[in-house]
Design a protein around this motif. Structure first.
Motif, PDB file in Angstrom:
ATOM      1  N   ASP A  78       0.849  -1.194   0.000  1.00 45.98           N
ATOM      2  CA  ASP A  78       0.000   0.000   0.000  1.00 45.98           C
ATOM      3  C   ASP A  78       0.884   1.244   0.000  1.00 45.98           C
ATOM      4  OD1 ASP A  78      -2.057  -1.702   0.180  1.00 45.98           O
ATOM      5  OD2 ASP A  78      -2.819  -0.989   2.113  1.00 45.98           O
ATOM      6  N   ASP A  88       0.265   3.927   1.715  1.00 46.51           N
ATOM      7  CA  ASP A  88       0.004   4.797   2.874  1.00 46.51           C
ATOM      8  C   ASP A  88       0.908   4.505   4.068  1.00 46.51           C
ATOM      9  OD1 ASP A  88      -0.962   2.389   3.569  1.00 46.51           O
ATOM     10  OD2 ASP A  88      -2.994   3.039   4.029  1.00 46.51           O
ATOM     11  N   GLN A 102       1.125   1.849   5.675  1.00 43.02           N
ATOM     12  CA  GLN A 102       0.596   0.850   6.610  1.00 43.02           C
ATOM     13  C   GLN A 102       1.299  -0.478   6.401  1.00 43.02           C
ATOM     14  OE1 GLN A 102      -3.835   1.271   6.229  1.00 43.02           O
ATOM     15  NE2 GLN A 102      -3.632   1.288   8.435  1.00 43.02           N
ATOM     16  N   ARG A 108      -2.089   4.776   9.124  1.00 43.31           N
ATOM     17  CA  ARG A 108      -1.841   5.481   7.883  1.00 43.31           C
ATOM     18  C   ARG A 108      -1.004   6.751   8.123  1.00 43.31           C
ATOM     19  NH1 ARG A 108      -3.995   6.994   3.112  1.00 43.31           N
ATOM     20  NH2 ARG A 108      -5.033   5.155   2.343  1.00 43.31           N
TER      21      ARG A 108
HETATM   22 MG    MG Z   1      -4.300   1.776   4.444  1.00 37.88          MG
END
Ligand code: MG
Ligand code: UDP
Length: 312
Positions: free
Chosen positions: A91, A93, A95, A198
């Motif tokens: 991802d 972000d 994460q 995030r």
């Molecule tokens: Mg995320």
């Protein structure tokens, strides 16, 4: 060579942080690498940012989809265009912490595993209701589906070319990657880590979107729900048979007709409800079959800086 696929949907705030971090980590690995960013129809500056990265960094490739096709399609677009001997998915972000990559890569390279998948051992920072539903979802899906899906498993994983090829070979329209990764098999190592929130921007998943995703996942990886109807119907028929016996015997032996307009209506409505419910479930499967038979492409690339597979 390592290929990392990064689906991005409106990630203008998180992308610069992610790019810097992941480039730092990957260049420390002393391996060749490429980053394939898939812009999933973002409406913010995501695409401009990707172009800027690509201009100054030969490792960066981007595929820009013609609209928002969803994360599953974005990942598939990445997979179809990944050329590395090792393929990873992350991802944008943060994460999926890039800091885990060296360790995961080391495990994969040792030859003991075909895939190293990150698994969160905590869900800290997540709303409690959501965590509860997520846990229940994994319990249910593992009970009814033929493949094991670990609780807390993320899409974040690194795999060998062989497994990536297997994932690409699965062309179904309704994709549920966690189920697909399990279905293709191979030796998977679960890499535990603490949940990270995030870094910037917001989650694209509302509770209901997630709920639908969970339901779709269940329908995609199991047909157990379809056989529920027969079990439930059989049980009801047996119960009804004994109730009938009871009523007849009472009438014959005690001459006691059963008064029961209210109970009758309740029973009719109840059974009607159960029937409609199962028709709904069947409808879900039919709808999915319908979408599969249309054989539409999963994604359409509108713009890219590589000679990409435009759709598949
Ligand atoms: Mg995320
Ligand atoms: N994403 C995407 N298309 C979508 C929704 C999300 O490509 O329609 C990407 C998003 O940019 C991010 C990843 O999928 O890189 C995970 O999304 P998000 O962080 O919103 O999900 P969460 O981590 O909350 O489950």
């Amino acid at each position: 060579m390592i290929t990392l696929i990064i689906p991005c949907y409106n990630e203008q705030d998180a992308l610069p942080i992610f790019y810097q971090e992941v480039t730092g980590v990957l260049s420390g690995l002393h391996e060749e690498y490429e980053l394939i960013f898939v812009n999933d129809g973002s409406t913010d500056r995501t695409l401009q940012l990707l172009k800027e990265f690509a201009e100054s960094d030969a490792h960066v490739f981007y595929l820009s989809l013609s609209r928002n096709f969803g994360k599953e399609a974005a990942m598939y677009a990445g997979f179809c265009n990944a050329h590395g001997d090792y393929v990873g998915i992350m991802d944008a972000d943060m994460q999926d912490p890039p800091a885990l990559l060296p360790d995961m890569f080391r495990l994969l390279k040792s030859g003991e595993y075909d895939c190293v998948a990150a698994r969160r051992v905590s869900r800290s920072g997540e709303p409690l209701v959501r965590s509860w539903f997520a846990r229940k979802f994994y319990q249910i899906i593992n009970r009814f589906s033929e493949v094991e899906i670990a609780d807390g498993a993320r899409d974040f994983r690194l795999m060998r070319r062989e497994m990536a090829d297997a994932v690409v070979s699965i062309k179904e329209y309704n994709r549920f990657s966690k189920g697909i990764f399990g279905w293709v098999g191979f030796r998977t190592c679960w890499y535990p880590y603490e949940n990270v929130e995030r870094a910037a921007g917001e989650t694209k998943w509302s509770f209901w979107k997630l709920f639908r995703y969970a339901l779709d996942g269940l329908i995609n990886s199991s047909h157990a729900l379809l056989s529920f109807a027969s079990w439930c119907g059989t049980a009801m028929a047996v119960i009804a048979f004994f109730m009938l016996l009871f009523v007849i015997v009472r009438r014959l032996c005690f001459g006691d007709p059963v008064a029961g307009w209210a109970s009758l209506v309740c029973i009719i409505i109840f059974i009607g409800g159960v029937q409609l419910f199962y028709m709904g479930i069947m409808g879900q499967y039919i709808a999915k079959t319908y979408m599969e038979t249309k054989r539409r492409p999963h994604y359409i690339v509108a713009e890219s800086n590589i000679d990409a597979k435009k759709f598949d």
